[in-house]
Enzyme design. Structure first.
Site, PDB file in Angstrom:
ATOM      1  N   ARG A  40       0.820  -1.101   0.016  1.00  0.00           N
ATOM      2  CA  ARG A  40       0.019  -0.144   0.088  1.00  0.00           C
ATOM      3  C   ARG A  40       0.961   1.221  -0.006  1.00  0.00           C
ATOM      4  O   ARG A  40       1.736   1.269   0.547  1.00  0.00           O
ATOM      5  CB  ARG A  40      -0.915   0.065   1.135  1.00  0.00           C
ATOM      6  CG  ARG A  40      -1.903  -0.900   1.340  1.00  0.00           C
ATOM      7  CD  ARG A  40      -3.120  -0.775   0.273  1.00  0.00           C
ATOM      8  NE  ARG A  40      -4.298  -1.543   0.298  1.00  0.00           N
ATOM      9  CZ  ARG A  40      -4.419  -2.516  -0.411  1.00  0.00           C
ATOM     10  NH1 ARG A  40      -3.545  -2.995  -1.247  1.00  0.00           N
ATOM     11  NH2 ARG A  40      -5.605  -3.748  -0.161  1.00  0.00           N
TER      12      ARG A  40
ATOM     13  N   GLU B   3      -4.035   7.869  -4.948  1.00  0.00           N
ATOM     14  CA  GLU B   3      -4.477   7.130  -6.020  1.00  0.00           C
ATOM     15  C   GLU B   3      -5.741   7.613  -6.667  1.00  0.00           C
ATOM     16  O   GLU B   3      -6.659   7.841  -5.764  1.00  0.00           O
ATOM     17  CB  GLU B   3      -4.424   5.687  -5.720  1.00  0.00           C
ATOM     18  CG  GLU B   3      -3.088   5.081  -5.430  1.00  0.00           C
ATOM     19  CD  GLU B   3      -3.003   3.562  -5.076  1.00  0.00           C
ATOM     20  OE1 GLU B   3      -4.211   2.803  -5.448  1.00  0.00           O
ATOM     21  OE2 GLU B   3      -1.987   3.023  -4.453  1.00  0.00           O
TER      22      GLU B   3
ATOM     23  N   HIS C  47      -1.932   0.578  -9.935  1.00  0.00           N
ATOM     24  CA  HIS C  47      -2.523  -0.579  -8.781  1.00  0.00           C
ATOM     25  C   HIS C  47      -3.134  -1.493  -9.508  1.00  0.00           C
ATOM     26  O   HIS C  47      -4.204  -1.995  -9.255  1.00  0.00           O
ATOM     27  CB  HIS C  47      -3.565   0.202  -7.858  1.00  0.00           C
ATOM     28  CG  HIS C  47      -3.676  -0.611  -6.610  1.00  0.00           C
ATOM     29  ND1 HIS C  47      -3.945   0.134  -5.539  1.00  0.00           N
ATOM     30  CD2 HIS C  47      -3.531  -1.984  -6.252  1.00  0.00           C
ATOM     31  CE1 HIS C  47      -3.967  -0.829  -4.346  1.00  0.00           C
ATOM     32  NE2 HIS C  47      -3.977  -2.067  -4.845  1.00  0.00           N
TER      33      HIS C  47
HETATM   34  P1  NAP Z   1      -0.221 -11.981   4.402  1.00  0.00           P
HETATM   35  O1  NAP Z   1      -0.181 -13.306   4.199  1.00  0.00           O
HETATM   36  O2  NAP Z   1      -0.968 -11.571   5.736  1.00  0.00           O
HETATM   37  O3  NAP Z   1       1.108 -11.285   4.689  1.00  0.00           O
HETATM   38  C1  NAP Z   1       1.304 -10.330   5.307  1.00  0.00           C
HETATM   39  C2  NAP Z   1       3.041 -10.429   5.958  1.00  0.00           C
HETATM   40  O4  NAP Z   1       3.458  -9.426   6.549  1.00  0.00           O
HETATM   41  C3  NAP Z   1       3.149 -11.550   6.965  1.00  0.00           C
HETATM   42  O5  NAP Z   1       4.014 -12.508   6.486  1.00  0.00           O
HETATM   43  C4  NAP Z   1       3.159 -10.744   8.223  1.00  0.00           C
HETATM   44  O6  NAP Z   1       4.209 -11.545   9.135  1.00  0.00           O
HETATM   45  C5  NAP Z   1       4.089  -9.387   7.638  1.00  0.00           C
HETATM   46  N1  NAP Z   1       3.949  -8.376   8.436  1.00  0.00           N
HETATM   47  C6  NAP Z   1       2.652  -7.902   9.056  1.00  0.00           C
HETATM   48  N2  NAP Z   1       2.981  -6.849   9.912  1.00  0.00           N
HETATM   49  C7  NAP Z   1       4.269  -6.749   9.695  1.00  0.00           C
HETATM   50  C8  NAP Z   1       5.175  -5.729  10.466  1.00  0.00           C
HETATM   51  N3  NAP Z   1       4.801  -4.817  11.294  1.00  0.00           N
HETATM   52  N4  NAP Z   1       6.435  -6.010  10.253  1.00  0.00           N
HETATM   53  C9  NAP Z   1       6.905  -6.901   9.571  1.00  0.00           C
HETATM   54  N5  NAP Z   1       6.219  -7.777   8.869  1.00  0.00           N
HETATM   55  C10 NAP Z   1       4.886  -7.547   9.125  1.00  0.00           C
HETATM   56  O7  NAP Z   1      -0.728 -10.967   3.286  1.00  0.00           O
HETATM   57  P2  NAP Z   1      -0.724 -11.225   1.712  1.00  0.00           P
HETATM   58  O8  NAP Z   1      -1.709 -11.963   1.104  1.00  0.00           O
HETATM   59  O9  NAP Z   1       0.469 -11.539   1.293  1.00  0.00           O
HETATM   60  O10 NAP Z   1      -0.918  -9.580   1.418  1.00  0.00           O
HETATM   61  C11 NAP Z   1      -0.178  -8.680   1.696  1.00  0.00           C
HETATM   62  C12 NAP Z   1      -0.532  -7.103   1.391  1.00  0.00           C
HETATM   63  O11 NAP Z   1      -0.251  -6.914   0.094  1.00  0.00           O
HETATM   64  C13 NAP Z   1      -2.060  -6.875   1.608  1.00  0.00           C
HETATM   65  O12 NAP Z   1      -2.195  -6.363   2.963  1.00  0.00           O
HETATM   66  C14 NAP Z   1      -2.245  -5.957   0.512  1.00  0.00           C
HETATM   67  O13 NAP Z   1      -2.218  -4.379   1.255  1.00  0.00           O
HETATM   68  C15 NAP Z   1      -1.367  -6.019  -0.305  1.00  0.00           C
HETATM   69  N6  NAP Z   1      -1.733  -6.245  -1.518  1.00  0.00           N
HETATM   70  C16 NAP Z   1      -1.522  -5.381  -2.641  1.00  0.00           C
HETATM   71  C17 NAP Z   1      -2.023  -5.690  -3.858  1.00  0.00           C
HETATM   72  C18 NAP Z   1      -2.072  -4.884  -5.135  1.00  0.00           C
HETATM   73  O14 NAP Z   1      -2.848  -4.539  -6.047  1.00  0.00           O
HETATM   74  N7  NAP Z   1      -0.871  -4.152  -5.164  1.00  0.00           N
HETATM   75  C19 NAP Z   1      -2.615  -6.899  -3.931  1.00  0.00           C
HETATM   76  C20 NAP Z   1      -3.115  -7.815  -2.971  1.00  0.00           C
HETATM   77  C21 NAP Z   1      -2.371  -7.431  -1.771  1.00  0.00           C
HETATM   78  P3  NAP Z   1       4.070 -11.329  10.845  1.00  0.00           P
HETATM   79  O15 NAP Z   1       2.570 -11.389  10.998  1.00  0.00           O
HETATM   80  O16 NAP Z   1       4.769 -12.475  11.193  1.00  0.00           O
HETATM   81  O17 NAP Z   1       4.835 -10.060  10.823  1.00  0.00           O
END
Ligand code: NAP
Length: 323
Positions: free
Chosen positions: A235, A264, A283
């Site tokens: 994000r 955005e 995006h």
């Molecule tokens: P996910 O499986 O929940 O992965 C997020 C990772 O971030 C987890 O490994 C978590 O590990 C880590 N994390 C969370 N808080 C943290 C912190 N404070 N410091 C360090 N690491 C941290 O989620 P996902 O499905 O991969 O998606 C991730 C994000 O990508 C979404 O939330 C969304 O904002 C973004 N996204 C963007 C697009 C786009 O169109 N560009 C599309 C899809 C998703 P820990 O809990 O162990 O810290």
């Protein structure tokens, strides 16, 4: 029993809308018509949509509302604690978009390293007059070190591409270890500052939370190698954009591949638009026909499951007891 009412605040594919209509009355609203949207929520049982901030004041008086379904994995548009207090279940769409988003991340890695967008423009502008020289060279991706900040579902799919496809060395920063990525892709968990200092590519894939807002600011950018490339498909606000622009201008880092921005759509006067070392995408993380359809279908099923009290997965606030 009265029929349930669902507010759809984004256009849905016809088959997905038809599925919802077999379970409930569906009212389509344009969220830009703010007052009409808020009024529609007042007597709705559920709502489905994306890319719109849903604030607590919009839910005042929405006493029937039992479930909100976002067509996204990220849920930073919601005040989850407030929804939980109101007894509203929030559902999201993890997994179905993981691979498409990881492809977008890798497209940004390759495009930034090999200057694909910049050089394609250069060719179209008629500048290719002879065999190219160093001025058109990029940097290698294979064999380099990739640092993933937030190695979860999408980060794991990026790590797989990097380690198995491009023989990259993978570092990552999470609050908890990701044992699967360590075993399968040789990913090594290191503190953020070490990841920034060692990586040739830094990919942000954390959710936007109070802890991750502004995670990469001027001080962190200075820790990166001058030859490094920053990729952000998480994000926009995880990065201090003004600091990034400075770092890209003065050579603190080499380049950036960005799918997300502080504002955005990107404003027309953003300096990022005229920087050759920036690849900026609108995006498109999960934006393929197949994946967007799967997300819409998944979100619709989540909503019906949440309203029926049968949903067991894809629930953000499990604390809410479903009927
Ligand atoms: P996910 O499986 O929940 O992965 C997020 C990772 O971030 C987890 O490994 C978590 O590990 C880590 N994390 C969370 N808080 C943290 C912190 N404070 N410091 C360090 N690491 C941290 O989620 P996902 O499905 O991969 O998606 C991730 C994000 O990508 C979404 O939330 C969304 O904002 C973004 N996204 C963007 C697009 C786009 O169109 N560009 C599309 C899809 C998703 P820990 O809990 O162990 O810290």
């Amino acid at each position: 029993m009265t029929q349930k009412k669902i507010v759809a605040y984004k256009p849905l594919p016809p088959d997905v809308e038809a599925y919802l209509r077999t379970h409930a009355e569906v009212v389509n609203v344009d969220p830009k018509e703010h007052a009409a949207f808020v009024a529609a929520l007042k007597d709705a049982d559920g709502a489905i949509g994306a890319s719109v901030k849903i604030t607590p004041d919009m839910l005042e008086g929405a006493t029937r509302l039992k479930a909100l379904s976002t067509v996204s994995v990220g849920f930073d548009n919601f005040d989850v604690d407030d929804l939980t207090r109101r007894g509203i279940v929030l559902t999201h769409t993890p997994d179905v978009l993981t691979e498409s988003t990881a492809d977008t991340v890798f497209a940004l890695i390759l495009a930034s390293a090999r200057r694909v967008v910049e050089l394609a423009e250069w060719v179209k502008e008629g500048n290719w007059k002879g065999s190219i020289g160093e001025a058109c060279f990029g940097v290698d991706v294979q064999g380099k070190t990739l640092g993933i900040v937030g190695l979860g579902r999408i980060g794991g799919a990026v790590a797989r591409r990097a380690a198995l496809g491009f023989r990259m060395n993978v570092l990552y920063t999470n609050r908890q270890p990701n044992e699967q990525a360590e075993q399968q892709y040789g990913a090594k968990r290191v503190p953020l500052d070490e990841l920034l200092a060692q990586s040739d590519f830094v990919c942000l894939q954390v959710p936007l939370t109070p802890e991750t807002r502004g995670l990469i600011g001027a001080d962190k950018l200075r820790m990166m190698k001058a030859s490094a490339i920053l990729i952000n498909a998480s994000r926009g606000p995880t990065v201090d954009e003004a600091a990034l622009i400075e770092a890209l201008k003065n050579g603190t880092i080499r380049a950036a591949g960005l799918d997300v921005f502080q504002q955005e759509p990107l404003p027309a006067d953003s300096p990022l638009l005229s920087m050759k070392n920036v690849v900026a995408l609108p995006h498109i993380g999960s934006a393929t026909h197949e994946t967007r359809h799967a997300m819409n279908r998944n979100a619709a099923e989540n909503l019906i499951g949440a309203l029926d009290g049968t949903l067991t997965e894809n629930i953000v606030n499990r604390e809410v007891r479903m009927r």
